[in-house]
Design an enzyme around this catalytic site. Sequence first.
Site, PDB file in Angstrom:
ATOM      1  N   ASP A   1     -14.333 -20.108 -12.936  1.00  0.00           N
ATOM      2  CA  ASP A   1     -14.148 -18.667 -12.753  1.00  0.00           C
ATOM      3  C   ASP A   1     -15.503 -17.869 -12.553  1.00  0.00           C
ATOM      4  O   ASP A   1     -15.386 -16.764 -12.346  1.00  0.00           O
ATOM      5  CB  ASP A   1     -13.801 -17.971 -13.834  1.00  0.00           C
TER       6      ASP A   1
ATOM      7  N   ASP B   1     -13.460 -21.129 -20.952  1.00  0.00           N
ATOM      8  CA  ASP B   1     -13.392 -19.942 -21.124  1.00  0.00           C
ATOM      9  C   ASP B   1     -13.438 -18.970 -19.929  1.00  0.00           C
ATOM     10  O   ASP B   1     -14.115 -19.172 -18.735  1.00  0.00           O
ATOM     11  CB  ASP B   1     -14.897 -19.219 -21.723  1.00  0.00           C
TER      12      ASP B   1
ATOM     13  N   ASP C   1     -13.254 -25.688 -16.238  1.00  0.00           N
ATOM     14  CA  ASP C   1     -13.999 -24.585 -17.095  1.00  0.00           C
ATOM     15  C   ASP C   1     -12.912 -24.117 -18.037  1.00  0.00           C
ATOM     16  O   ASP C   1     -11.843 -24.337 -18.014  1.00  0.00           O
ATOM     17  CB  ASP C   1     -14.525 -23.635 -16.386  1.00  0.00           C
TER      18      ASP C   1
END
Length: 221
Positions: free
Chosen positions: A170, A10, A8
């Site tokens: 995240d 961001d 991922d």
Amino acid sequence: MKRCVIFDLDGTLADTSGDLIAAANHCFEAMGIDERLDPIADAGTAVRGGRAMLTLGLTRAGLMDEARVSKWYPELLSAYDAAIDVHTTMYPGAVSAVEALLRDDYAVGICTNKPEALAEKLLRSLGVRDLFGSMIGADTTAARKPDVLPYWTAVDQAGGRRDASLLVGDSVTDRKTSAAAGVPSILVTFAVGGADVHALQPEAVIDHFDELQTKIVQLIG
């Protein structure tokens, strides 16, 4: 075909929250309202995307409606595009961790829900685009995470093996994506609200990128 690690963007590879918050606050100022998001307290909303930030600010101002969010979303993207790397930095150890994977002959790519053009621009601005064999954004395919289509596309374009791949992320979106694909996930704790990822029961959790390589070897070899 290689073992494959998909990241991922961001909140995982880069802390983009400051520039995202600034773009949202530009919109609130242009609307003529006093509400502003806080770069620290509201960072968790920032990594959920532009619509989430507009929704939060407008809700606090008592002006929330979906039509207003849709109207201002393009302006937010434009503002973010114009100042995409003022505050954004790669997380400590991220670049070294990716470089180590490449040296060990892993295929490496990105699967993000950031629009593709913005993700490409940011990665090039940060000087790291060439590290990744694929870069799949929210609008690259017909679906976005947690659908498996963008994840598999990222694996395939990076030259990876689907049956020896995993996702580093995240958020609950990343956890759901890996679960839908039937592959392991490694979630990071250093993003905003990072302690909460333990409750998502990923196959592994890391507190720093120094721990990544060992976890990957344990999960996919």
